[in-house]
Scaffold this active site. Structure first.
Site, PDB file in Angstrom:
ATOM      1  N   ASN A 112     -10.197  -2.972  -5.902  1.00 35.47           N
ATOM      2  CA  ASN A 112      -9.881  -1.826  -6.365  1.00 35.47           C
ATOM      3  C   ASN A 112     -10.109  -1.383  -8.360  1.00 35.47           C
ATOM      4  OD1 ASN A 112      -6.055  -2.531  -5.692  1.00 35.47           O
ATOM      5  ND2 ASN A 112      -7.956  -1.267  -4.966  1.00 35.47           N
TER       6      ASN A 112
ATOM      7  N   ASP B 221       0.706  -0.872  -0.294  1.00 35.24           N
ATOM      8  CA  ASP B 221       0.018   0.059  -0.210  1.00 35.24           C
ATOM      9  C   ASP B 221       0.711   1.451  -0.233  1.00 35.24           C
ATOM     10  OD1 ASP B 221      -1.926   1.193   0.083  1.00 35.24           O
ATOM     11  OD2 ASP B 221      -2.636   1.137   2.204  1.00 35.24           O
TER      12      ASP B 221
END
Ligand code: FPP
Length: 248
Positions: free
Chosen positions: A69, A21
Site C-alpha cells: 500500500n 477491501d
C-alpha cells in the site's frame, strides 16, 4: 445468508482475521473521493470491533495497510495515516472500557513518527487488557514477516546457537509478529476479490475462508454475524475424515 445457517453462540471463532477491501470502489460508486471510502471504513472498523468483543471473539486481526500500500498515491497514503491516528486517539478510552488490548503486526518502524507514537502509547496503555486482542496489520506483508523470522533463525544457526536440523514449525511461529496468539480460525475478505494478498500466509493454513462481495464500508455487525454463522456450520477436519472427527 450465503449458506443456510442459524446463529450458534457456541461456535464463535477464537481468532477472526479480516481483509478490509472495497473502500475505494464504494466511494467511486458514490462519486466521492477514495478517502471518503476509507473514512466510512473506519466506522465499519468500530462496528466490527464492538461486535467481535461483544460475542466473545478473543483475537481480531484487521489488515489496515499492506507493505504494497506504500505504492498508492501520496495523498491517499497520508490520508490513511491521518485516519489511523485519529482512530487510535479516539478509541483508547473505549478499548480500556471494553478490556481490549491493541497490538500491531508489521513493520511499525516504517509508519510516520506521529502515528507510531500514538500507536505505541495505545499499545502500552492497553497492555493489561485481556478480553480481546485487536491486531492491526500495518505496513504488513506475510512474506516479509516470514523472511524476518527466517533471517533470525538463520542468524542463530550461523552463530552456533541453534542446529539447523532442530528447526521446527513452532520455532518459526514464535518469531512471527503473531507469536503467542492462536492462528486465525476464520479469515474474511470483503470487496469481492478471492485472494489472500500476502495476509497471514503462515498462520492461515487451516483458516476457514469467507469471501463476500459486500464492500468494507457496508460490512457491519449484521455482516460479521452472518460470516460467523456460516463458519459455525462448516466442519473443520484438519486433514482427518469426518467420521474420525465424530469418533473424537
Ligand atoms: C482496501 O480498500 C482498504 C485499505 C487499503 C485500507 C483499509 C483502511 C481502513 C478501513 C481505514 C483505516 C483503518 C483503521 C484500522 C482505522 P481499497 O482502497 O483497496 O478498495 P478498492 O479495492 O475498492 O480500491
Amino acid at each position: 445468508m450465503e449458506e443456510n445457517a442459524s446463529f450458534d453462540i457456541r461456535l464463535i471463532p477464537t481468532h477472526v482475521a479480516i481483509i478490509m477491501d472495497g473502500n475505494g470502489r464504494w466511494a467511486e460508486e458514490r462519486n466521492k473521493p477514495r478517502l471518503a471510502g476509507h473514512k466510512a471504513g473506519v466506522d465499519s472498523v468500530r462496528a466490527v470491533v464492538e461486535t467481535a468483543r461483544e460475542i466473545g471473539v478473543r483475537h481480531l486481526t484487521l489488515y489496515a495497510f499492506s507493505t504494497e500500500n506504500w505504492q498508492r498515491p501520496p495523498t491517499e497514503v497520508s490520508g490513511l495515516m491521518k485516519l489511523l491516528r485519529t482512530y487510535l486517539e479516539s478509541e483508547l478510552r473505549t478499548m480500556l472500557k471494553n478490556d481490549i488490548r491493541l497490538f500491531c503486526l508489521g513493520q511499525r518502524e516504517r509508519l510516520p513518527t506521529d502515528v507510531r507514537k500514538v500507536l505505541e502509547k495505545v499499545m502500552a496503555d492497553t497492555d493489561q487488557c485481556r478480553a480481546m486482542t485487536l491486531n492491526l496489520a500495518l505496513s504488513y506483508g506475510g512474506r516479509n514477516e516470514m523472511m524476518r523470522a527466517v533471517r533470525q533463525l538463520a542468524g542463530q544457526c550461523a552463530l552456533g546457537e541453534l542446529e539447523w536440523q532442530s528447526l521446527s514449525e513452532d520455532m518459526l511461529s514464535d518469531l512471527l509478529d503473531t507469536a503467542g496468539q492462536p492462528d486465525p480460525d476464520l479469515l474474511i475478505r470483503t470487496g469481492g476479490e478471492r485472494r489472500l494478498s500476502n495476509f497471514l500466509l503462515w498462520q492461515a493454513s487451516y483458516a476457514e475462508l469467507y469471501f463476500t462481495d459486500t464492500k468494507w464500508p457496508d460490512f457491519r455487525r449484521e455482516q460479521l454475524l452472518e460470516a460467523i454463522t456460516v463458519y459455525g456450520n462448516r466442519q473443520r477436519r484438519f486433514g482427518k475424515t469426518g467420521s474420525q472427527l465424530q469418533a473424537g
